[in-house]
Design a protein around this motif. Sequence first.
Motif, mmCIF file in Angstrom:
data_model
loop_
_atom_site.group_PDB
_atom_site.id
_atom_site.type_symbol
_atom_site.label_atom_id
_atom_site.label_comp_id
_atom_site.label_asym_id
_atom_site.label_seq_id
_atom_site.Cartn_x
_atom_site.Cartn_y
_atom_site.Cartn_z
ATOM 1 N N ALA A 11 17.956 -118.721 -49.878
ATOM 2 C CA ALA A 11 19.026 -119.667 -50.225
ATOM 3 C C ALA A 11 18.613 -121.100 -49.918
ATOM 4 O O ALA A 11 18.921 -122.027 -50.684
ATOM 5 C CB ALA A 11 20.300 -119.298 -49.469
ATOM 6 N N ASP A 12 17.915 -121.276 -48.814
ATOM 7 C CA ASP A 12 17.458 -122.622 -48.446
ATOM 8 C C ASP A 12 16.478 -123.169 -49.478
ATOM 9 O O ASP A 12 16.579 -124.334 -49.894
ATOM 10 C CB ASP A 12 16.809 -122.578 -47.068
ATOM 11 N N LEU A 13 15.528 -122.342 -49.918
ATOM 12 C CA LEU A 13 14.575 -122.785 -50.937
ATOM 13 C C LEU A 13 15.288 -123.102 -52.240
ATOM 14 O O LEU A 13 14.974 -124.103 -52.904
ATOM 15 C CB LEU A 13 13.502 -121.711 -51.165
ATOM 16 N N LEU A 14 16.257 -122.272 -52.615
ATOM 17 C CA LEU A 14 16.996 -122.499 -53.856
ATOM 18 C C LEU A 14 17.726 -123.837 -53.821
ATOM 19 O O LEU A 14 17.671 -124.616 -54.787
ATOM 20 C CB LEU A 14 17.986 -121.356 -54.087
ATOM 21 N N GLU A 15 18.393 -124.121 -52.732
ATOM 22 C CA GLU A 15 19.160 -125.362 -52.656
ATOM 23 C C GLU A 15 18.255 -126.577 -52.541
ATOM 24 O O GLU A 15 18.572 -127.650 -53.083
ATOM 25 C CB GLU A 15 20.147 -125.295 -51.489
ATOM 26 N N ARG A 16 17.131 -126.440 -51.854
ATOM 27 C CA ARG A 16 16.168 -127.551 -51.825
ATOM 28 C C ARG A 16 15.627 -127.822 -53.223
ATOM 29 O O ARG A 16 15.452 -128.979 -53.624
ATOM 30 C CB ARG A 16 15.027 -127.242 -50.857
ATOM 31 N N SER A 17 15.376 -126.758 -53.974
ATOM 32 C CA SER A 17 14.899 -126.919 -55.357
ATOM 33 C C SER A 17 15.952 -127.615 -56.200
ATOM 34 O O SER A 17 15.634 -128.484 -57.032
ATOM 35 C CB SER A 17 14.564 -125.554 -55.954
ATOM 36 N N ARG A 18 17.199 -127.268 -55.988
ATOM 37 C CA ARG A 18 18.285 -127.880 -56.752
ATOM 38 C C ARG A 18 18.363 -129.385 -56.477
ATOM 39 O O ARG A 18 18.481 -130.204 -57.397
ATOM 40 C CB ARG A 18 19.598 -127.193 -56.366
ATOM 41 N N LEU A 19 18.294 -129.743 -55.193
ATOM 42 C CA LEU A 19 18.354 -131.153 -54.828
ATOM 43 C C LEU A 19 17.142 -131.924 -55.341
ATOM 44 O O LEU A 19 17.266 -133.064 -55.807
ATOM 45 C CB LEU A 19 18.452 -131.287 -53.304
ATOM 46 N N GLU A 20 15.975 -131.315 -55.268
ATOM 47 C CA GLU A 20 14.754 -131.982 -55.720
ATOM 48 C C GLU A 20 14.761 -132.185 -57.229
ATOM 49 O O GLU A 20 14.321 -133.234 -57.723
ATOM 50 C CB GLU A 20 13.537 -131.175 -55.290
ATOM 51 N N LEU A 21 15.259 -131.194 -57.971
ATOM 52 C CA LEU A 21 15.328 -131.343 -59.425
ATOM 53 C C LEU A 21 16.271 -132.480 -59.800
ATOM 54 O O LEU A 21 15.952 -133.309 -60.671
ATOM 55 C CB LEU A 21 15.785 -130.033 -60.066
ATOM 56 N N ALA A 22 17.425 -132.536 -59.144
ATOM 57 C CA ALA A 22 18.368 -133.624 -59.412
ATOM 58 C C ALA A 22 17.725 -134.980 -59.121
ATOM 59 O O ALA A 22 17.865 -135.931 -59.907
ATOM 60 C CB ALA A 22 19.634 -133.428 -58.585
ATOM 61 N N ALA A 23 17.013 -135.070 -58.001
ATOM 62 C CA ALA A 23 16.388 -136.336 -57.636
ATOM 63 C C ALA A 23 15.310 -136.742 -58.638
ATOM 64 O O ALA A 23 15.162 -137.922 -58.974
ATOM 65 C CB ALA A 23 15.794 -136.236 -56.234
ATOM 66 N N LEU A 24 14.556 -135.768 -59.138
ATOM 67 C CA LEU A 24 13.466 -136.074 -60.067
ATOM 68 C C LEU A 24 13.966 -136.691 -61.364
ATOM 69 O O LEU A 24 13.256 -137.488 -61.988
ATOM 70 C CB LEU A 24 12.674 -134.798 -60.377
ATOM 71 N N VAL A 25 15.179 -136.328 -61.796
ATOM 72 C CA VAL A 25 15.697 -136.851 -63.068
ATOM 73 C C VAL A 25 16.806 -137.872 -62.857
ATOM 74 O O VAL A 25 17.493 -138.255 -63.804
ATOM 75 C CB VAL A 25 16.189 -135.708 -63.986
ATOM 76 N N GLY A 26 16.988 -138.329 -61.634
ATOM 77 C CA GLY A 26 17.944 -139.405 -61.393
ATOM 78 C C GLY A 26 19.396 -139.001 -61.449
ATOM 79 O O GLY A 26 20.260 -139.838 -61.718
ATOM 80 N N LEU A 27 19.686 -137.730 -61.174
ATOM 81 C CA LEU A 27 21.073 -137.270 -61.156
ATOM 82 C C LEU A 27 21.632 -137.509 -59.752
ATOM 83 O O LEU A 27 21.420 -136.718 -58.846
ATOM 84 C CB LEU A 27 21.144 -135.781 -61.524
ATOM 85 N N LYS A 28 22.366 -138.606 -59.594
ATOM 86 C CA LYS A 28 22.857 -138.984 -58.273
ATOM 87 C C LYS A 28 24.051 -138.129 -57.863
ATOM 88 O O LYS A 28 24.186 -137.735 -56.707
ATOM 89 C CB LYS A 28 23.252 -140.470 -58.265
ATOM 90 N N LYS A 29 24.959 -137.912 -58.796
ATOM 91 C CA LYS A 29 26.131 -137.075 -58.558
ATOM 92 C C LYS A 29 26.246 -136.094 -59.711
ATOM 93 O O LYS A 29 26.087 -136.471 -60.865
ATOM 94 C CB LYS A 29 27.404 -137.920 -58.466
ATOM 95 N N GLY A 30 26.543 -134.860 -59.386
ATOM 96 C CA GLY A 30 26.663 -133.855 -60.438
ATOM 97 C C GLY A 30 26.148 -132.521 -59.950
ATOM 98 O O GLY A 30 26.065 -132.274 -58.732
ATOM 99 N N GLU A 31 25.777 -131.672 -60.893
ATOM 100 C CA GLU A 31 25.368 -130.318 -60.549
ATOM 101 C C GLU A 31 24.123 -129.922 -61.330
ATOM 102 O O GLU A 31 23.896 -130.390 -62.453
ATOM 103 C CB GLU A 31 26.487 -129.327 -60.862
ATOM 104 N N VAL A 32 23.349 -129.043 -60.727
ATOM 105 C CA VAL A 32 22.198 -128.421 -61.379
ATOM 106 C C VAL A 32 22.479 -126.926 -61.476
ATOM 107 O O VAL A 32 22.699 -126.273 -60.459
ATOM 108 C CB VAL A 32 20.901 -128.663 -60.588
ATOM 109 N N ILE A 33 22.474 -126.404 -62.690
ATOM 110 C CA ILE A 33 22.696 -124.980 -62.919
ATOM 111 C C ILE A 33 21.387 -124.378 -63.404
ATOM 112 O O ILE A 33 20.878 -124.754 -64.475
ATOM 113 C CB ILE A 33 23.786 -124.745 -63.980
#
Length: 389
Positions: free
Chosen positions: A46-68
């Motif tokens: 779960a920790d790796l999954l959520e870190r991946s989610r946050l990193e993906l958002a950061a890579l594309v400039g998604l400041k607020k929102g969700e990654v599915i």
Amino acid sequence: MVDSLLYLDACAAAPPHPLVLAAMAEHHADCWANPSSLHSAGLMAADLLERSRLELAALVGLKKGEVIFTSGGTEANNLALFGVCRRLTPGRLLLSPLEHQSVKAPAAQLRLEGWQIELLPVDQQGLVKLEELEKLLEPPTRLLSLVWGSAEVGTLQPMAAVAALCKAKGVLLHSDAVQVAGEVLVDLEAIPVDLLSVSAHKFQGPRGVGALLLADGIELQPQIRGGAQEGGHRSGTEPVILAAGMVKALELRQTCQPHPAEQLAQLRDRLMEQLLALIGVRLSGPSNPKQRLPHHLSLLLSSPEGVPLSGRSMVRAMARGGVACSSGSACSSGKELANSNLLALGLSDAEAASGLRFSFGPWLEPSDLDEIPALFERCLAELSLEKLQ
């Protein structure tokens, strides 16, 4: 990579990056468990999954929102259209004639559910006509789905201008960015797309994983129900290792842009100049390189007499010479049909079946392309001769 094969079909799939495979192998040792489990193994996943989610958002400039996380670009596109439209009272859904079938097919289903579907007008290079788009964004339009970069003809849409028009009119904007992510810099803070689809295997990540990125406040009706994973948007045990591999692959590309894009464009432009010098070869899609995907070259083929030649036959001829290329989307390349994207540019059925695509990746060296013009010319001559017989 396949031994002795010169791979020039990156728009279909890119070979996994060795560093991605190494990272995934390392994660497999510790993060193989179900991330919904409450024991230590599940918590590590779960920790790796959520870190991946946050990193993906950061890579594309998604400041607020969700990654599915999804199974790929097709599912992400389906979830975007069905997820938005099935929450709303039917209105008008706009899309371009250059969309992938994973956008066109959901749109066709939504038509049966009461939605009005309208295609945007594009010019002969595939670019959306912004003045006409602005008029079409009036009610009852609720959603625009516009492919950011066309896999078929390479057209890069002016997404900043499109996003601004949609914001001004209060229309949601979805973009299939499967061909763009990893190739050019994607920054959702600068270009505020509401829903964005990406797929890992286009930028040297693993197969079977993609994502739909949602801006803050966007709500979806889930299309896969069961365990309520992914914030309730998409049920099913999450592919933790695949998600981590996708993020690693995008990091390798996105953090060093625009240099990879510039290098691939130089490769493309050199080969383009050589091939366009041959009789019977002309460009399809944008002539301005800034309006085309940097790793993309699309051509139309004909005999010296001007008779269109089969793009599929050229693909087979080039493959016999050890070069992998394409005559269109990998999702429809098994069909001997006129390319619908080329038809949308105003070409005839015969011309639209003559398309050929080369797409490049960072695994290539300039010298790898040295033999392409001679092989291409031989194959073109063979097909022209067959056409005469």
